[in-house]
Design an enzyme around this catalytic site. Structure first.
Site, PDB file in Angstrom:
ATOM      1  N   ASP A 252       0.852  -1.188   0.000  1.00  0.00           N
ATOM      2  CA  ASP A 252       0.000   0.000   0.000  1.00  0.00           C
ATOM      3  C   ASP A 252       0.885   1.235   0.000  1.00  0.00           C
ATOM      4  OD1 ASP A 252      -2.203  -1.547   0.066  1.00  0.00           O
ATOM      5  OD2 ASP A 252      -2.742  -1.146   2.160  1.00  0.00           O
TER       6      ASP A 252
ATOM      7  N   ASP B 159     -13.809  -6.624  -5.286  1.00  0.00           N
ATOM      8  CA  ASP B 159     -13.961  -6.881  -3.854  1.00  0.00           C
ATOM      9  C   ASP B 159     -15.283  -7.616  -3.656  1.00  0.00           C
ATOM     10  OD1 ASP B 159     -11.569  -5.627  -3.319  1.00  0.00           O
ATOM     11  OD2 ASP B 159     -12.490  -3.677  -2.917  1.00  0.00           O
TER      12      ASP B 159
END
Lengths: 209, 252
Positions: free
Chosen positions: B11, B130
């Site tokens: 990230d 997702d």
């Protein structure tokens, strides 16, 4: 000096950085006068075959690349740049290529192997050397990173220098005379890719002497 | 034969790798280039950088990060997060990334998948999904906006639609499994992998090397992604690959 032929459709950054790390002098250009100064050439390419050929034809770079092939100067096509060296491609409708090597570019069949294959052919695959070439000397490993949906189908076995198995034998490295190509990006294929680039540079430097 | 891929995910916020990176021996544990090199040396097959910057400046910085990583690394990487338009894709791919990952933007404006695939080829376009199980539909539902927004899409249907529109790979995250470290959601992985013709990356739930094995054997995944277990050194890419090799899985 190596020239990267910039016709607007390449991932020029990573290949140029790889040359920088190897301390190789290079230029990136679409200007034929500048390109003429170089002793070896990289033809990069990401995107659609048809679009790439129209740009090469419109800019006169197609003829320039054909002239390189006629000279003694080494030429390396990478990924789409390799496919452009062949006669035609069926990607987004038939389009004529540079015809420097015999063969056509066709979609990878999903059902050529025992089980259904995923297309794009994506990931690390091992190479089998089919024909000896200075480009393939002293390779550290066998693995190269592939990411493509179309492959070269050629009847002429001597231009296929190495293949990777994916249902069909996918030509991974091709070449004849001073014209070479890799289906994978050598600058993204770790040790093997860098060795191939080194070998190409040696050829270019040999040509200069 | 093509190998199964192990993919660490990093990230990035405002140009720095964030969220629990516990590495000793690095000069700077937040430096994307150093971490990328570390994972490369460990045998990572490719990397995913997820840009979680909230600001415009942070996004611009991401292009610099991509250039730095591409300039020093000889393995492929994908960049996701905040990529909404063809222009965004051009910036990231021209800076040296190999693939871009579209998530919310793909659901909101599916044409962007096709635009990207037509311009760069399908092989550059990853659609990230997702997924969360939903009893009312008896299947998994697609969520967007970092898992905050439920959509009308059922996951397998959306995956097929994304591929029809030109996606070259599916990055499939199980929101139910994510962070639990109890293994990948292999029912989900299998359902999607068998329904689409492109490679599927399993994501969410990795806790140990056996979980990766199951993702490939039961989940029929082509690649598996993990973040925290690698970042916290609970296992390493090398350990995972050694185990997979011992089980007869083809890895690099």
């Amino acid at each position: 000096m190596i020239a990267i032929i910039d016709y607007g459709m390449g991932n020029l950054y990573s290949v140029s950085k790889a040359l920088e790390r190897m301390n190789v002098e290079y230029t990136i250009s679409n200007d034929i006068d500048v390109l003429n100064e170089a002793s070896g050439y990289i033809l990069p390419g990401v995107g659609s075959f048809k679009d790439a050929m129209s740009i090469l034809n419109e800019t006169g770079l197609a003829q320039f690349v054909k002239d390189i092939a006629e000279s003694e100067k080494p030429l390396l096509g990478i990924c789409l740049g390799m496919q452009l060296l062949f006669e035609q491609s069926e990607e987004n409708g038939l389009a004529k290529g540079l015809s420097l090597l015999p063969g056509n570019v066709v979609k990878i069949p999903e059902d050529a192997g025992e089980e259904k294959l995923k297309v794009p052919h994506m990931g690390w695959n091992d190479l089998t050397i089919k024909n000896e070439s200075p480009l393939l000397e002293n390779l550290e490993t066998n693995f190269a990173y592939f990411v493509h949906s179309y492959y070269v189908k050629s009847e002429e076995a001597e231009v296929i220098l190495a293949t990777a198995p994916y249902g069909v034998d996918v030509p991974a490295v091709v070449g004849r005379g001073n014209v070479f190509g890799t289906q994978f990006h050598p600058e993204k294929s770790s040790g093997l890719g860098l060795s191939i680039l080194q070998n190409f540079i040696k050829m270019v430097e040999g040509e200069k002497r | 034969m093509i190998t199964k891929r192990i993919i660490p995910c990093l990230d990035v916020k405002d140009g720095r790798v964030v969220k629990g990176i516990q590495f000793v021996g690095l000069r700077d544990a937040g430096d994307p280039v150093e971490l990328a090199k570390y994972y490369d040396e460990e045998g990572a097959d490719e990397l995913v950088f997820l840009d979680i910057s909230a600001s415009h400046e942070g996004r611009k910085t991401m292009v610099d990060v991509v250039e730095q990583v591409a300039g020093q690394l000889a393995i492929p990487f994908t960049v996701g997060g905040g990529i909404n338009t063809l222009e965004d894709m051009k910036k990231i791919l021209r800076a040296g990334a190999d693939k871009v990952s579209l998530n919310t933007a793909a659901v909101v404006n599916p044409d962007v998948i096709t635009e990207g695939a037509n311009f760069f080829g399908s092989q550059c376009i990853v659609v990230a999904i997702d997924a969360k199980f939903d009893e009312t539909i008896g299947s998994w539902r697609v969520y967007t906006h970092g898992g905050r927004t439920a959509t009308d899409w059922e996951v397998v249907a959306w995956a097929k639609e994304a591929v029809r529109r030109g996606a070259g790979e599916i990055l499939l995250t199980s929101m139910d499994s994510d962070g639990e470290k109890n293994g990948f959601n292999n029912a989900l992985n299998k359902a999607v992998s068998e329904a689409v013709s492109v490679p599927v990356i399993a994501s969410g739930g990795a806790g140990n090397a056996e979980h990766f094995f199951a993702a490939f054997e039961e989940g029929k995944a082509d690649a598996a992604l993990a973040a925290s277990i690698f970042h916290y050194k609970e296992t390493s890419v090398k350990q995972v690959k050694d185990y997979l090799k011992s089980q007869g899985v083809n890895v690099r």
